[in-house]
Design a protein around this motif. Sequence first.
Motif, PDB file in Angstrom:
ATOM      1  N   LEU A   1       0.877  -1.171   0.000  1.00 30.54           N
ATOM      2  CA  LEU A   1       0.000   0.000   0.000  1.00 30.54           C
ATOM      3  C   LEU A   1       0.911   1.216   0.000  1.00 30.54           C
ATOM      4  CD1 LEU A   1      -3.149   0.702   2.103  1.00 30.54           C
ATOM      5  CD2 LEU A   1      -1.270   2.320   2.199  1.00 30.54           C
ATOM      6  N   THR A   2       0.558   2.223  -0.780  1.00 28.72           N
ATOM      7  CA  THR A   2       1.367   3.439  -0.810  1.00 28.72           C
ATOM      8  C   THR A   2       0.508   4.618  -1.235  1.00 28.72           C
ATOM      9  OG1 THR A   2       3.471   4.384  -1.564  1.00 28.72           O
ATOM     10  CG2 THR A   2       2.128   3.223  -3.208  1.00 28.72           C
ATOM     11  N   GLY A   3       1.121   5.786  -1.260  1.00 24.27           N
ATOM     12  CA  GLY A   3       0.452   6.997  -1.704  1.00 24.27           C
ATOM     13  C   GLY A   3       1.103   7.540  -2.957  1.00 24.27           C
ATOM     14  N   VAL A   4       0.369   8.406  -3.658  1.00 20.86           N
ATOM     15  CA  VAL A   4       0.870   9.100  -4.844  1.00 20.86           C
ATOM     16  C   VAL A   4       0.405  10.543  -4.747  1.00 20.86           C
ATOM     17  CG1 VAL A   4       0.878   9.224  -7.361  1.00 20.86           C
ATOM     18  CG2 VAL A   4       0.726   6.991  -6.229  1.00 20.86           C
TER      19      VAL A   4
ATOM     20  N   GLY B   1      -1.194  -6.880   7.236  1.00 18.20           N
ATOM     21  CA  GLY B   1       0.040  -6.451   6.583  1.00 18.20           C
ATOM     22  C   GLY B   1       0.045  -4.990   6.183  1.00 18.20           C
ATOM     23  N   ALA B   2      -1.109  -4.330   6.236  1.00 19.18           N
ATOM     24  CA  ALA B   2      -1.166  -2.917   5.873  1.00 19.18           C
ATOM     25  C   ALA B   2      -0.581  -2.009   6.948  1.00 19.18           C
ATOM     26  CB  ALA B   2      -2.619  -2.509   5.591  1.00 19.18           C
ATOM     27  N   ASP B   3      -0.286  -2.542   8.111  1.00 20.39           N
ATOM     28  CA  ASP B   3       0.157  -1.759   9.262  1.00 20.39           C
ATOM     29  C   ASP B   3       1.338  -0.847   8.920  1.00 20.39           C
ATOM     30  OD1 ASP B   3       1.134  -0.776  11.676  1.00 20.39           O
ATOM     31  OD2 ASP B   3       0.791  -2.629  12.762  1.00 20.39           O
TER      32      ASP B   3
ATOM     33  N   SER C   1      -8.338   3.119   8.208  1.00 18.14           N
ATOM     34  CA  SER C   1      -7.233   2.164   8.191  1.00 18.14           C
ATOM     35  C   SER C   1      -7.707   0.799   7.700  1.00 18.14           C
ATOM     36  CB  SER C   1      -6.628   2.021   9.584  1.00 18.14           C
ATOM     37  OG  SER C   1      -5.681   0.979   9.607  1.00 18.14           O
ATOM     38  N   ALA C   2      -6.849   0.151   6.883  1.00 17.08           N
ATOM     39  CA  ALA C   2      -7.160  -1.178   6.368  1.00 17.08           C
ATOM     40  C   ALA C   2      -6.537  -2.283   7.204  1.00 17.08           C
ATOM     41  CB  ALA C   2      -6.678  -1.296   4.926  1.00 17.08           C
ATOM     42  N   VAL C   3      -5.958  -1.933   8.356  1.00 17.37           N
ATOM     43  CA  VAL C   3      -5.282  -2.945   9.186  1.00 17.37           C
ATOM     44  C   VAL C   3      -6.266  -4.009   9.659  1.00 17.37           C
ATOM     45  CG1 VAL C   3      -3.992  -3.314  11.328  1.00 17.37           C
ATOM     46  CG2 VAL C   3      -3.440  -1.379   9.848  1.00 17.37           C
TER      47      VAL C   3
END
Length: 201
Positions: free
Chosen positions: A50-53, A97-99, A90-92
């Motif tokens: 997961l990341t940002g743009v 694993g998104a933590d 949050s998707a945690v």
Amino acid sequence: MRAAIEGRYGDRAAVSESFGETTVDVAPGDWLDVLTYARDELGCAFFDWLTGVDDPPGGYSVVAHVYDPAEHAHLLVRTRVTREDPRLPSAVGVYRGADWHERETFEMFGVVFEGHPHLVPLLLPDGFEGNPLRKDFILAARVAKPWPGAKEPGESGQGSPSRRKTLPPGVPTDWGPAASAPPPTRGPRAVRREAGEDGDA
């Protein structure tokens, strides 16, 4: 996968395919629902990243890549948050694993993941100010310390400065592993051959 997503979300999701990978764009309100649906109904049990743009001028995209190992199917889930208030659930709770990925995205882009169990900086030193992957982040090193070459890379008509121009102050130009290496030596057979003592010559 595309038909299943379109059947469930209709015009609330924009689905596209590229190079065998499905991408679904949704509003922030559907972010967790799509991820949960991907995990429980589409078989995407593997969370990859997961990341940002930074996508000016509107805001930031947040992208998650999940995978169905049984069908070898990839799914990118994307949403956008505003620059003024970049917040996302949050998707945690869906993918543990998104933590750390959310912590890194929070640190680098300033996206706040509401409900994250421990949303604190992950990589940068204590006291660091700003979000270094935002496009408006000022590279302070260029302000505090000028480029050691004659010009910034690419400013001269001859391309980037040579490596010699970018050596730190006080480092001699002949410094380095090649300068300190002894000259190559000749083996005993070569010496005997030159002296005419080698019977094979």
